[in-house]
Design an enzyme around this catalytic site. Structure first.
Site, PDB file in Angstrom:
ATOM      1  CD  GLU A  79      -1.341  -0.029   3.676  1.00 26.35           C
ATOM      2  OE1 GLU A  79      -1.806   1.079   4.022  1.00 26.35           O
ATOM      3  OE2 GLU A  79      -1.672  -1.100   4.204  1.00 26.35           O
ATOM      4  CB  CYS A 111      -2.430  -4.747   6.229  1.00 23.19           C
ATOM      5  SG  CYS A 111      -1.901  -3.138   6.852  1.00 23.19           S
ATOM      6  CB  SER A 201      -8.782   0.865  12.845  1.00 26.32           C
ATOM      7  OG  SER A 201      -8.099  -0.032  11.998  1.00 26.32           O
ATOM      8  CG  HIS A 233      -2.301  -7.169  10.047  1.00 24.18           C
ATOM      9  ND1 HIS A 233      -1.128  -6.701   9.518  1.00 24.18           N
ATOM     10  CD2 HIS A 233      -3.074  -6.069  10.289  1.00 24.18           C
ATOM     11  CE1 HIS A 233      -1.176  -5.375   9.436  1.00 24.18           C
ATOM     12  NE2 HIS A 233      -2.350  -4.971   9.903  1.00 24.18           N
ATOM     13  CE  LYS A 242      -5.735  -3.653  22.630  1.00 27.28           C
ATOM     14  NZ  LYS A 242      -5.999  -2.280  22.114  1.00 27.28           N
ATOM     15  CG  ASN A 275       2.121  -1.327  10.831  1.00 23.32           C
ATOM     16  OD1 ASN A 275       2.038  -2.372  10.187  1.00 23.32           O
ATOM     17  ND2 ASN A 275       1.124  -0.464  10.923  1.00 23.32           N
TER      18      ASN A 275
END
Length: 390
Positions: A79, A111, A201, A233, A242, A275
């Site tokens: 991206e 992603c 998000s 990811h 999480k 990232n």
């Protein structure tokens, strides 16, 4: 036919910033970065490294002459594209000296791009069993200095060879996927930086995971106890945890302990790179395979891919006999050991060095960049790349 990952490696720039120093400079408690989001170091790309060079360097380290001859499809997931027309795959194809009788394309969906590339590669190999596909995942995450997203920046690339009878992992055919038109993260063509609704998000990431996981269980008739590990990811390492915690109660206590321990192994490289968008899931997979020496052949590894906007997918792979013999543990250890820590001042200076967008000519100093492949400048609106080995 068994199809999957025959080779996998990564590359990150030689510069990094310690997150403790970033926290001090931004008047933030260090634990907010090191514990709160789970990041320790952030790879910083000098102007001589862009998504093309990062991808090319990642692939250069794992390909041999047989690969160069048999690869007839190059799929570049990113991206952070450098051109609205010409694909990054074409540049990489040339820089690596691959067989000219090949397809080369770029794939974009935040992603998720590299995962789409893998699924395309599987279809190609199914029709052409003797061929190999090079799938590249390369990105530079930039949010701007002193922004909320600054601590989740990073840079790097993952290269994978997809083939029949793979040496590392056979990818199972069962998969679950989901698309929804949402605005949690996006970057218009006129903007150098992404726009993001962070809280939204995060919520969508978890929602997508739970949704595709439920679909996958129905399709596959498998449950959490059937997995040795699940890789996620990782825009930051705490995000995957999480999501994992939302389904842990489905597993036995023994499986929960195993999954949590393996999750930690899968985050070690990401913690020290940051990232890398499209490549983050596959950097996590490399970390798991290389840092956990106890994983046995036959183990099933789950993979959750998420690309904002949004597309999500859950699929799985089976580790093959003697897979560890085909990893690049020593090369990757050497890559980490050779990196140079930079100061906040140096980081901000590097961050503000950008490629001209007005058509002017520029030449970049590559003396301090140890990468074999680098961006040496701009001339006549064309990027000038060089492979030092040629």
């Amino acid at each position: 036919m068994k199809i999957g990952i025959d080779k996998i490696g990564f590359y990150a720039p030689h510069l990094y910033l310690d997150m403790n120093n970033l926290a001090a400079a931004r008047n933030v408690e260090p634990e907010k970065f090191t514990i709160g989001i789970g990041q320790e170091k952030m790879a910083v790309a000098p102007i001589t490294q862009d998504p093309v060079t990062l991808a090319a360097n990642a692939a250069l380290a794992i390909l041999d002459e047989e690969d160069r001859e048999k690869i007839d499809f190059v799929i570049f997931g990113t991206e952070s594209g450098i051109d609205n027309s010409k694909s990054g795959a074409v540049y990489v194809h040339h820089l690596l000296g691959l067989n000219p009788n090949a397809r080369s394309v770029e794939v974009k969906q935040a992603c998720y791009g590299a995962t789409a590339g893998i699924q395309m590669a599987k279809g190609h190999v199914a029709l052409n069993p003797d061929s190999k596909v090079l799938v590249l995942a390369s990105d530079i995450a930039r949010y701007g200095l002193n922004t909320a997203g600054e601590s989740t920046q990073g840079a790097g690339a993952v290269a994978m060879v997809i083939s029949a009878d793979p040496k590392i992992m056979v990818l199972e055919n069962q998969s679950a996927y989901l698309t929804a038109d949402i605005m949690d993260f996006w970057r218009p063509i006129y903007s150098d930086y992404a726009f993001v609704d962070g809280k939204f998000s995060n919520e969508q990431y978890v929602l997508f995971f739970k949704t595709v996981w439920e679909q996958y269980k129905t399709k596959s008739d498998l449950g959490l106890n059937d997995f040795e590990a699940i890789c996620f990811h990782l825009p930051y390492t705490k995000m995957g945890l999480k999501a994992l915690r939302t389904i842990l109660e489905e597993a036995t206590e023994e499986s929960q302990e195993r999954l949590l321990a393996n999750f930690q192994s899968s985050t070690l490289y990401n913690r020290n790179v940051g990232n890398i968008y499209t490549g983050s899931l596959y950097l996590s997979l490399i970390s798991l395979l290389e840092k956990n020496e106890q994983l046995k052949a036959g183990s099933r590894i789950g993979l959750f891919s998420y690309g904002s906007g949004a597309v999500g997918e859950f699929f799985a792979g089976i580790l093959q006999p003697n897979y560890r013999e085909h990893l690049y543990v020593e090369k990757h250890a050497a890559l980490f050991d050779s990196r140079t820590e930079i100061s906040i001042e140096a980081y901000e200076e590097v961050f503000q060095q950008t490629v001209p967008v007005d058509g002017s000519t520029a030449t970049f100093d590559s003396v301090k960049d140890p990468a074999p492949i680098y961006l040496k400048g701009i001339k006549d609106n064309m990027r000038q790349y060089e492979n030092k080995a040629n």
